[in-house]
Design an enzyme around this catalytic site. Structure first.
Site, mmCIF file in Angstrom:
data_model
loop_
_atom_site.group_PDB
_atom_site.id
_atom_site.type_symbol
_atom_site.label_atom_id
_atom_site.label_comp_id
_atom_site.label_asym_id
_atom_site.label_seq_id
_atom_site.Cartn_x
_atom_site.Cartn_y
_atom_site.Cartn_z
ATOM 1 N N TYR A 1 8.001 95.967 -34.986
ATOM 2 C CA TYR A 1 8.372 94.627 -34.537
ATOM 3 C C TYR A 1 8.513 94.535 -33.022
ATOM 4 O O TYR A 1 8.433 93.446 -32.471
ATOM 5 C CB TYR A 1 9.652 94.173 -35.252
ATOM 6 C CG TYR A 1 9.421 94.041 -36.728
ATOM 7 C CD1 TYR A 1 8.596 93.034 -37.236
ATOM 8 C CD2 TYR A 1 9.967 94.947 -37.623
ATOM 9 C CE1 TYR A 1 8.339 92.933 -38.590
ATOM 10 C CE2 TYR A 1 9.720 94.847 -38.980
ATOM 11 C CZ TYR A 1 8.911 93.837 -39.457
ATOM 12 O OH TYR A 1 8.646 93.747 -40.796
ATOM 13 N N HIS B 1 15.281 99.645 -43.863
ATOM 14 C CA HIS B 1 14.303 100.689 -43.565
ATOM 15 C C HIS B 1 15.018 102.037 -43.457
ATOM 16 O O HIS B 1 16.011 102.159 -42.741
ATOM 17 C CB HIS B 1 13.592 100.409 -42.235
ATOM 18 C CG HIS B 1 12.620 99.277 -42.311
ATOM 19 N ND1 HIS B 1 12.166 98.601 -41.190
ATOM 20 C CD2 HIS B 1 12.005 98.694 -43.365
ATOM 21 C CE1 HIS B 1 11.322 97.652 -41.574
ATOM 22 N NE2 HIS B 1 11.208 97.696 -42.879
ATOM 23 N N ARG C 1 12.937 91.404 -49.226
ATOM 24 C CA ARG C 1 11.675 91.585 -49.930
ATOM 25 C C ARG C 1 11.692 90.694 -51.166
ATOM 26 O O ARG C 1 12.765 90.354 -51.683
ATOM 27 C CB ARG C 1 11.492 93.039 -50.365
ATOM 28 C CG ARG C 1 11.509 94.067 -49.231
ATOM 29 C CD ARG C 1 11.362 95.470 -49.824
ATOM 30 N NE ARG C 1 11.334 96.500 -48.777
ATOM 31 C CZ ARG C 1 12.404 97.186 -48.375
ATOM 32 N NH1 ARG C 1 13.589 96.940 -48.914
ATOM 33 N NH2 ARG C 1 12.292 98.113 -47.427
ATOM 34 N N LYS D 1 14.135 99.334 -52.051
ATOM 35 C CA LYS D 1 13.235 100.358 -52.578
ATOM 36 C C LYS D 1 14.035 101.579 -53.020
ATOM 37 O O LYS D 1 14.984 101.986 -52.361
ATOM 38 C CB LYS D 1 12.216 100.763 -51.514
ATOM 39 C CG LYS D 1 11.164 99.694 -51.246
ATOM 40 C CD LYS D 1 10.110 100.213 -50.298
ATOM 41 C CE LYS D 1 8.990 99.191 -50.114
ATOM 42 N NZ LYS D 1 7.940 99.690 -49.192
ATOM 43 N N HIS E 1 6.475 88.160 -47.793
ATOM 44 C CA HIS E 1 6.689 89.212 -46.797
ATOM 45 C C HIS E 1 6.478 88.691 -45.376
ATOM 46 O O HIS E 1 7.014 89.262 -44.422
ATOM 47 C CB HIS E 1 5.767 90.400 -47.076
ATOM 48 C CG HIS E 1 6.445 91.725 -46.906
ATOM 49 N ND1 HIS E 1 7.474 92.163 -47.707
ATOM 50 C CD2 HIS E 1 6.255 92.702 -45.989
ATOM 51 C CE1 HIS E 1 7.874 93.355 -47.300
ATOM 52 N NE2 HIS E 1 7.156 93.706 -46.252
ATOM 53 N N ARG F 1 9.777 87.732 -44.165
ATOM 54 C CA ARG F 1 10.553 88.923 -43.781
ATOM 55 C C ARG F 1 10.112 89.420 -42.402
ATOM 56 O O ARG F 1 10.953 89.730 -41.551
ATOM 57 C CB ARG F 1 10.343 90.006 -44.835
ATOM 58 C CG ARG F 1 11.015 91.343 -44.559
ATOM 59 C CD ARG F 1 10.851 92.225 -45.793
ATOM 60 N NE ARG F 1 11.048 93.644 -45.536
ATOM 61 C CZ ARG F 1 12.218 94.277 -45.593
ATOM 62 N NH1 ARG F 1 13.317 93.596 -45.870
ATOM 63 N NH2 ARG F 1 12.310 95.575 -45.381
#
Length: 315
Positions: free
Chosen positions: A296, A287, A165, A189, A261, A264
């Site tokens: 994806y 994630h 990110r 995150k 992004h 990514r």
């Protein structure tokens, strides 16, 4: 026809706003300290809640303890009437639910009026992904032969090569780079730490930038000693600067509106198409839930269909 979306304003100095803002302060402190929410995430929650509070005050609600489920449903309808996208409505209702859940859990109010509120489902939207050929054109283009050119090449290579990110790239320190182990230590995150593999052209470009003299030249102009990626004044590069650099690099090879992004997304899609399993991609992307990574698989299927339609003589 929905009206043009606008943000409701709240008068911080008004007596009506005070009980809402006091509760919001408690909630945001909880999110920052106990949940590890980033400064940007907290700012987004704050903006969403202030819009919600302004609506409640307009409707005559005097205190968070007085909010009913109908008030929340009315706010959701108000967002839609103001022309907000369904994804924005979903995000704001989620913020409202989190706020009321916290107030009830901490016994600031007696009940949670949002307990039975269902967050509107976001429409399925596949992320924008570059083709392998587009990535090659982007990363193989000639960069300026100076310190900033070396930095920009390394940033683009790392964004795509490691699937970072933009915030993770900006937060990367020199001490987080382990070339011997072939990994980067990344803080994602919620300040969650993970290890991201690095090799090939990304590793080469980053090594050239860090130890080929480019970073040393930039660092002489400021005090960004720990940061891996520095701006022209020697400080840690900003997210906005990275967005601009990526967009300009895309324009040079005919890719308009390129953003970090997208690199990514392209990393994850190309890994999946290359045979990587979903769990490994989940770990590399950081994630917490595999359902986030599963999008994806849909991107990959869409790509396969496009290839079929382009290649089959009777498709």
């Amino acid at each position: 026809m929905p009206r043009k979306s606008y943000i409701r304003d709240i008068d911080e100095g008004s007596a009506a706003a005070r009980p809402f803002l006091l509760c919001a302060r408690e909630y945001l402190a909880h999110m920052g300290v106990e949940r590890g929410a980033s400064r940007l995430t907290l700012a987004a929650y704050d903006a969403d809640l202030r819009d919600y509070f302004a609506y409640l005050i307009e409707m005559g609600v005097a205190d968070p303890a007085d909010v009913t489920r109908d008030d929340i449903a009315g706010y959701e309808a108000d967002l839609a009437q103001r022309g907000y996208a369904s994804s924005t409505v979903s995000r704001r209702v989620s913020a409202v639910k989190g706020f009321h859940r916290f107030l009830a859990a901490d016994e600031i109010v007696a009940t949670n009026p949002a307990a039975s509120v269902v967050i509107p489902k976001k429409p399925d939207r596949l992320p924008d992904v570059l083709s392998v050929a587009q990535v090659a054109a982007l990363l193989d283009q000639p960069f300026p032969e100076d310190a900033r050119g070396a930095r920009d090449r390394a940033m683009l290579e790392v964004l795509y090569g490691c699937g970072l990110r933009v915030g993770e790239l900006v937060g990367l320190d020199v001490g987080d780079v382990d070339f011997d182990g072939g990994v980067l230590r990344v803080f994602g995150k919620g300040s969650r730490e993970r290890i991201a593999p690095i090799s090939g052209t990304a590793e080469h470009a980053l090594s050239e930038y860090l130890y080929g003299g480019a970073r040393a030249e930039l660092s002489m102009k400021g005090k960004g000693a720990a940061a891996a990626f520095l701006n022209a004044r020697g400080g840690r590069i900003t997210r906005q600067a990275v967005h601009s650099i990526v967009a300009r690099a895309g324009e040079h090879v005919g890719i308009l509106n390129l953003h970090p992004h997208m690199l990514r997304h392209s990393f994850a899609t190309h890994m999946l198409e290359g045979g990587a399993d979903l769990r490994s991609i989940q770990e590399m992307l950081g994630h917490s839930d595999i359902s986030t990574t599963q999008i994806y698989t849909h991107v990959s299927r869409a790509h396969i269909r496009e290839e079929y339609l382009a290649a089959h003589p009777r498709a």
